[in-house]
Design an enzyme around this catalytic site. Sequence first.
Site, PDB file in Angstrom:
ATOM      1  CG  ASP A 111      12.594 -92.531  -3.594  1.00 57.68           C
ATOM      2  OD1 ASP A 111      11.365 -92.585  -3.498  1.00 57.68           O
ATOM      3  OD2 ASP A 111      13.387 -92.850  -2.700  1.00 57.68           O
ATOM      4  CE  LYS A 169      17.840 -96.423  -9.765  1.00 53.64           C
ATOM      5  NZ  LYS A 169      18.268 -95.025  -9.542  1.00 53.64           N
ATOM      6  CG  ASP A 209      16.578 -98.812  -5.480  1.00 49.43           C
ATOM      7  OD1 ASP A 209      17.456 -99.625  -5.119  1.00 49.43           O
ATOM      8  OD2 ASP A 209      16.756 -97.577  -5.443  1.00 49.43           O
ATOM      9  CG  ASP A 211      23.350 -95.279  -4.883  1.00 49.43           C
ATOM     10  OD1 ASP A 211      22.819 -95.438  -5.993  1.00 49.43           O
ATOM     11  OD2 ASP A 211      22.771 -95.505  -3.811  1.00 49.43           O
TER      12      ASP A 211
HETATM   13  C1  GLA Z   1      18.980 -95.983  -4.201  1.00 51.98           C
HETATM   14  C2  GLA Z   1      19.412 -95.993  -5.641  1.00 51.98           C
HETATM   15  C3  GLA Z   1      19.537 -94.582  -6.143  1.00 51.98           C
HETATM   16  C4  GLA Z   1      18.215 -93.871  -5.995  1.00 51.98           C
HETATM   17  C5  GLA Z   1      17.762 -93.921  -4.552  1.00 51.98           C
HETATM   18  C6  GLA Z   1      16.367 -93.385  -4.393  1.00 51.98           C
HETATM   19  O1  GLA Z   1      19.979 -95.494  -3.378  1.00 51.98           O
HETATM   20  O2  GLA Z   1      20.613 -96.689  -5.791  1.00 51.98           O
HETATM   21  O3  GLA Z   1      19.951 -94.567  -7.489  1.00 51.98           O
HETATM   22  O4  GLA Z   1      17.272 -94.476  -6.823  1.00 51.98           O
HETATM   23  O5  GLA Z   1      17.781 -95.260  -4.039  1.00 51.98           O
HETATM   24  O6  GLA Z   1      15.936 -93.416  -3.082  1.00 51.98           O
END
Ligand code: GLA
Length: 732
Positions: free
Chosen positions: A369, A478, A480, A550
Amino acid sequence: MGIFYDEKNRTFKLDTPNTSYLMGVQDDFGYLLHYYYGPRLRGTDASYLARTDEPPYTPARNGRDKLSFLDAAPFEYPTGGTGDFRTHCLEVRTAAGHNAVELAYRRHSIQKGKRPLPGLPATFGGELDCTALTVTLADDVLGLEVDLEYTVFEDVDAITRSALIRNTGAKEPALYLTKVLSACLDMDDRDFELLTLHGSWARERVIQRRPLAVGRQGVFSERGETSHQAQPFLALLTPGTTQTQGQVWAMHLVWSGNFEAQAEADQFGQVRAVLGVSPWNFCWKLAAGESFQAPEAVLVYSHQGLGGMTRTLHDLYRGHLLRGPWKDKKRPVLLNSWEGAYFDFDTEKLLAMAKSGAALGMEMFVLDDGWFGDRRDDNRALGDWYVNEKKLPGGLKRLADELNAMGMKFGLWMEPEMISPDSDLYRAHPDWAIQISGRTAGLCRNQYILDLTRREVLEYVWGRVEAILTSANIEYVKWDMNRQLSDLGSLGLTSDRQGELSCRYVMAVYELQERFCKRFPNVLLENCSGGGARYDPGMLYYSPQIWCSDDTDAIERLAIQEGTALLYPLSTMGAHVSACPNHAVGRTTPMDTRGHVALAGTFGYELDPRKLTEEEREQIPDQIALYHRFNALLRTGDYYRLASYRENHTWDCWQVVSRDRRTALVTYVQVLASANRHSRRVLLQGLDPAANYRLEGTDRVFGGDTLLHGGLPLEPLWGDFRSKQLVLLMED
Ligand code: GLA
């Protein structure tokens, strides 16, 4: 193996290598009744198990008590409103406001191979490895038809089924589906336990077992996605079922939205398990000639306990659900920027992190991010998928080129489904967010969800994904999704179709990801949702790996990964080594334990390698060497759970055995040390009893049978959070 129709008994028999599933057409009303699901049977005559002759509910002789019949008979696809008062699969409302469905057999067909489900992820198989059956049921009062589709596979003990609902138009210009589940399993209670998975953010997929009680119980999601809180899965277990013994009937849904997984024990000691899209806020208008395809459910029966179920699911998903070139390939060892840099980076810093990682053997740098728009923190800029050139002068291309020049691949994070109120996109298109007119929609992580059911929104999102992906040499994404769906309203749907929004949203995500897979077939896709909230078989159809949680703490991960691996192959499980003290729980664990736990998944790093201690850094090349050595085994081998820290609160142990049974890797984590203990004797599994195995690094040779039945002593380790890996190699 395959599917047989016994014309005399009007019975269908579905055989997998070790199981049989029987159902048949009941004579008087033509109901499709469920007879049997369990160990493989020789014959087809099991209709007596439906007990249609037992008073008071003998339909032919006793029409007076039809309701008693409907309320007790084992149905293959039960419906509501006509007298089966148990939980059921189908509810249909007419324009007149009535709500009753009664289905009778019409026709069937059996064919080799499996047709794809339009617009939905599903297991697949060709003419050589699977057989499919379609049974069409109908309600002539409604002009409604239901195609129940079943598939059996030649090489795995799983059955899949789905339902397609059609308004033939013969009676009603529009029907409203208010509940369409995918599967039902009617059986007698055997003092079952119900196993489900629940959780929360950073605590996903906790295994829960409870005695089945009379009434309805189960798990569900009404959050618009699979969720951290529940998994679209349930299993019924005979009492005392362990990893190796006991009978298990499991159901798993290939779907990524609202769901219901429910078991009901009734007044007669019978049990009905159902699984499908949640009826909450669901109302699908079916105009004449239209049909609705419900997602696919996977059924597994195991008489070798939970371990048998797990290995069947792993085989099914590896062989018949995962797609694309990466599913059978070793994935690059990645270094993800999130926990190492969060939002605080520029090109120079990222390159310095990458350089340090590359020197230790890391192969791909993933920029998480913070690289786009004005994304200084997690309060803004989602939707503005344009590179922030202040942070990254020269854009992604320069970064990717420099990484490639140092021998590293480049991967990127995106969250395409979202829109921040503080974004150029929202300022231009506030109506693009999912919302109810006149009501201020609730924020979550300061973001809204894009209404992907609108074509112009979906095309915008796709346009940005495609533009970014073609702007640089990006070899991994990735994808998300960091909030759940609320305030369900679409400015693009008419009022009679608002109840379709949450389903249509999931289907739009599938459409985007299908486009992604076709347009960028070689890009490795990893799905993610605030950690593991969209870890489901639906997303696995598009991405061969999913970020598990996470919470990257090695000890917390033991339970999370145990729950995940109960259903999903290790090759799909996103797992990284991160820095200590851990960012989720503040715990410090040894570097080799972090490595051993991450090795049970896709493996990678999520830290700034420059900030590690010299001692930690020195261990990384060895960890990576272990990954290269064992990845094929972990990706393709059979997984056995030997001990559970979640249950015993002290230690954890799992084993992976190669398909040819020549190599076994045992991973052992001692969470808490304890004084004056003997070694722990662990009974290994999956080895060839007739072979001998050498414990690598020693000259000790054990009989396979001895390891299976006598076990292998695991010596106590010094200190908490310690781990060890043992390798057993078959002697020639
Ligand atoms: C989510 C993902 C994390 C990361 C954050 C970034 O929480 O699970 O791994 O990429 O977003 O904002």
